[in-house]
Design a protein around this motif. Structure first.
Motif, mmCIF file in Angstrom:
data_model
loop_
_atom_site.group_PDB
_atom_site.id
_atom_site.type_symbol
_atom_site.label_atom_id
_atom_site.label_comp_id
_atom_site.label_asym_id
_atom_site.label_seq_id
_atom_site.Cartn_x
_atom_site.Cartn_y
_atom_site.Cartn_z
ATOM 1 N N GLU A 1 1.607 6.707 -6.809
ATOM 2 C CA GLU A 1 0.373 7.517 -7.216
ATOM 3 C C GLU A 1 0.909 8.943 -6.963
ATOM 4 O O GLU A 1 0.500 9.817 -7.621
ATOM 5 C CB GLU A 1 -0.836 7.147 -6.338
ATOM 6 C CG GLU A 1 -1.490 5.996 -6.747
ATOM 7 C CD GLU A 1 -2.598 5.077 -5.671
ATOM 8 O OE1 GLU A 1 -2.825 6.147 -4.918
ATOM 9 O OE2 GLU A 1 -3.105 4.333 -6.086
ATOM 10 N N GLU A 2 1.627 9.244 -5.981
ATOM 11 C CA GLU A 2 2.083 10.573 -5.616
ATOM 12 C C GLU A 2 3.006 10.886 -6.613
ATOM 13 O O GLU A 2 2.759 12.444 -7.193
ATOM 14 C CB GLU A 2 2.669 10.624 -4.346
ATOM 15 C CG GLU A 2 3.063 11.951 -3.821
ATOM 16 C CD GLU A 2 2.178 12.965 -3.497
ATOM 17 O OE1 GLU A 2 2.435 14.100 -3.682
ATOM 18 O OE2 GLU A 2 0.836 12.588 -3.735
ATOM 19 N N ARG B 1 0.763 -1.215 -0.011
ATOM 20 C CA ARG B 1 0.069 -0.131 0.077
ATOM 21 C C ARG B 1 0.719 1.363 0.073
ATOM 22 O O ARG B 1 0.597 2.143 -0.520
ATOM 23 C CB ARG B 1 -0.861 0.015 1.233
ATOM 24 C CG ARG B 1 -2.005 1.099 1.191
ATOM 25 C CD ARG B 1 -2.842 0.802 2.390
ATOM 26 N NE ARG B 1 -2.560 0.724 3.484
ATOM 27 C CZ ARG B 1 -2.492 -0.473 4.089
ATOM 28 N NH1 ARG B 1 -3.024 -1.507 3.561
ATOM 29 N NH2 ARG B 1 -2.027 -0.628 5.374
ATOM 30 N N LYS B 2 2.011 1.365 0.841
ATOM 31 C CA LYS B 2 2.919 2.373 0.809
ATOM 32 C C LYS B 2 3.481 2.477 -0.502
ATOM 33 O O LYS B 2 3.761 3.812 -1.182
ATOM 34 C CB LYS B 2 3.901 2.221 1.835
ATOM 35 C CG LYS B 2 3.360 2.388 3.349
ATOM 36 C CD LYS B 2 4.503 2.220 4.328
ATOM 37 C CE LYS B 2 3.921 2.602 5.922
ATOM 38 N NZ LYS B 2 4.807 2.296 6.762
ATOM 39 N N ARG C 1 2.321 1.674 -3.326
ATOM 40 C CA ARG C 1 1.283 2.138 -4.684
ATOM 41 C C ARG C 1 1.171 3.772 -4.271
ATOM 42 O O ARG C 1 0.956 4.471 -5.138
ATOM 43 C CB ARG C 1 -0.137 1.263 -4.369
ATOM 44 C CG ARG C 1 0.019 0.095 -4.758
ATOM 45 C CD ARG C 1 -1.500 -0.697 -5.342
ATOM 46 N NE ARG C 1 -1.878 -0.499 -3.986
ATOM 47 C CZ ARG C 1 -1.881 -1.751 -3.173
ATOM 48 N NH1 ARG C 1 -1.373 -2.868 -3.827
ATOM 49 N NH2 ARG C 1 -2.702 -1.853 -2.141
ATOM 50 N N GLU C 2 1.107 4.129 -2.886
ATOM 51 C CA GLU C 2 0.819 5.708 -2.715
ATOM 52 C C GLU C 2 1.940 6.443 -2.985
ATOM 53 O O GLU C 2 1.707 7.588 -3.672
ATOM 54 C CB GLU C 2 0.827 5.826 -1.030
ATOM 55 C CG GLU C 2 -0.438 5.074 -0.416
ATOM 56 C CD GLU C 2 -0.629 5.273 0.955
ATOM 57 O OE1 GLU C 2 0.277 5.554 1.592
ATOM 58 O OE2 GLU C 2 -1.563 4.828 1.619
ATOM 59 N N ARG C 3 3.189 5.737 -2.982
ATOM 60 C CA ARG C 3 4.426 6.438 -3.475
ATOM 61 C C ARG C 3 4.202 6.766 -5.076
ATOM 62 O O ARG C 3 4.501 7.832 -5.691
ATOM 63 C CB ARG C 3 5.648 5.822 -2.945
ATOM 64 C CG ARG C 3 5.984 6.079 -1.538
ATOM 65 C CD ARG C 3 7.366 5.714 -1.294
ATOM 66 N NE ARG C 3 7.523 4.130 -1.645
ATOM 67 C CZ ARG C 3 7.428 3.304 -0.674
ATOM 68 N NH1 ARG C 3 7.322 3.617 0.559
ATOM 69 N NH2 ARG C 3 8.005 2.025 -1.091
#
Length: 464
Positions: free
Chosen positions: A49-50, A42-43, A45-47
């Motif tokens: 996406e950011e 999840r982390k 993917r968040e990186r």
């Protein structure tokens, strides 16, 4: 005598020594719980996406104008010999150049000492076409790509060395859709009307520029990123043209784009009923019957007898339930499309040398409205790899009329060929350019190249 014991090298009496680390079971250090793995993913993917969000913000801040400018600045100038021998699309290049020559020949008229404004002149690829007409006195080329402008200047300088009677030419790096061309001294001196456009009766009657022709080859679609840019482009075009002047160009054919979009939505079941054949009686579901309740033996040999009505009623009830379910599904689908919502429609079409890709939303009925901002990605072997915008033809034509530009001519490239291939001047030119065989007259452009050229059409408007 007491014998002294030697100190074991593996043991130390130092109090600073940390306690021995407990050994884990083999492989225990590599074990993670499922929750830990999901959290790590999840982390990550968040990186990602950011990072993608920041990249999109950067692209948006630059704008399509800057993206396109950078693309054309990076396209190398390979030279005429390479284009005619080593290029993978040399047939398409020759064919498109011949179409442009045909358009110039058809509308240049019989006047002499013409003043030509070339918007989106690129590297000056059409300079020789204007020279061949022997009718041009002044040529001004504008393009947002400064590297292309430099190469156009170099090409013109090379032509000057070979010809004594060459028209005067000037070149400017300029955004012709977002900026006023009247800021360029030579354009202002020849004449450009700042008051042109809807709502200015005085300018429409008495105003006008001093340019005989404005040309825009393969670039006007970038103006349809927004309404402001489209109107800015037409203000420059119509403002520069004198009464009776011609506006010629080539752009992607919105009819092709509409057809492909409708085909896509039909294949995915998202086309509206009127384009999906749902109104055709032959395609109606069996339960959509128009039979009356009262049985009439004269109506049909297949009509149910009175004793069968109870069974028929039960069947009708079941069919009615199915019909209600289908109606509910239709309501849900319509609810998703309320307030102008259009279903996602990422798709592409093309062949080995060109490709058009819509990555966003497209109208199920193929009608692009409002007529601005419908972006797609266009790729052409060795030539183009950039975002473009649909130019809905009828909307563009109506907008052009507001600027006193009246349509005189519009044809797809293949029809231009059929119309002009036997012209006494353009026919032999097609042979010299390698478009068709000198001996047999056969078209030398490959079928996949012709399919790529079918994406475009040519046009001419008169300033009235």
């Amino acid at each position: 005598m007491v014998e002294k014991r030697g100190r074991s090298p593996s043991r130390s009496r130092s109090r600073s020594r940390s306690p021995p680390r407990q050994r884990k079971r083999p492989g225990a250090g590599a074990r993670l719980s499922q929750a830990d793995r999901e959290a790590a993913l999840r982390k990550q993917r968040e990186r990602e996406e950011e990072a993608a969000r920041l990249a999109q913000q950067e692209a948006a801040s630059r704008g399509v104008h800057d993206v396109v400018k950078q693309h054309y600045n990076m396209v190398p100038e390979r030279g005429r010999e390479w284009r005619q021998t080593d290029s993978k699309i040399k047939g398409l290049r020759s064919y498109n150049n011949w179409v442009k020559s045909s358009l110039i020949q058809k509308f240049i008229g019989d006047e002499r000492n013409l003043k030509i404004l070339d918007i989106g002149c690129g590297k000056g690829g059409d300079l020789q076409k204007w020279q061949a007409s022997r009718k041009v006195e002044l040529y001004v080329g504008c393009d947002p790509a400064d590297v292309s402008i430099k190469q156009a200047k170099d090409r013109y300088a090379s032509m000057q060395k070979k010809s004594r009677r060459l028209f005067h030419a000037e070149f400017y790096a300029k955004d012709c859709f977002g900026e006023w061309l009247g800021d360029i001294p030579i354009i202002r001196d020849v004449g450009i009307d700042p008051g042109v456009g809807p709502g200015n009766a005085v300018s429409q009657r008495w105003g006008g520029g001093g340019w005989d022709m404005v040309t825009m080859m393969f670039c006007m679609h970038y103006a349809f990123e927004s309404e402001a840019k489209a109107k800015g482009m037409l203000r420059n075009v119509a403002g520069a043209l004198k009464k009776g002047g011609r506006f010629i160009g080539c752009i992607p054919n919105s009819d092709i784009l509409s057809t492909k979009v409708i085909e896509h939505h039909k294949a995915n079941g998202t086309a509206p009923a009127e384009t999906n054949g749902a109104d055709d009686d032959d395609n109606r579901p069996a339960f959509a019957s128009d039979d009356e309740d009262d049985w009439d033996p004269e109506k049909s040999l297949d009509s149910p007898k009175p004793e069968d009505t109870e069974h028929a009623d039960a069947s009708k009830k079941a069919d009615s339930k199915d019909k209600d379910k289908d109606k509910d599904k239709d309501k849900d689908k319509k609810a998703e499309q309320e307030d102008g919502e259009i279903e996602e429609s990422g798709f592409s079409f093309g062949n080995s040398i060109y490709r058009v890709k819509f990555s966003g939303k497209t109208p199920p009925d193929g009608t692009f409205r409002p007529p601005y901002g419908w972006k797609y990605f266009y790729w052409l072997e060795e030539a183009v790899e950039a975002p473009e915008y649909v130019v809905p033809w009828e909307a563009f034509r109506a907008l052009a009329e507001d600027y006193n530009l009246e349509l005189q001519y519009r044809k797809p490239f293949r029809e231009v060929w059929e119309e002009q291939k036997d012209d006494p001047e353009l026919g032999p030119l097609s042979e010299r350019m390698g478009v068709r065989d000198r001996r047999t007259g056969q078209l030398l452009t490959r079928e996949d190249e012709l399919a790529a050229s079918d994406f475009y059409h040519a046009f001419c408007f008169y300033k009235v």
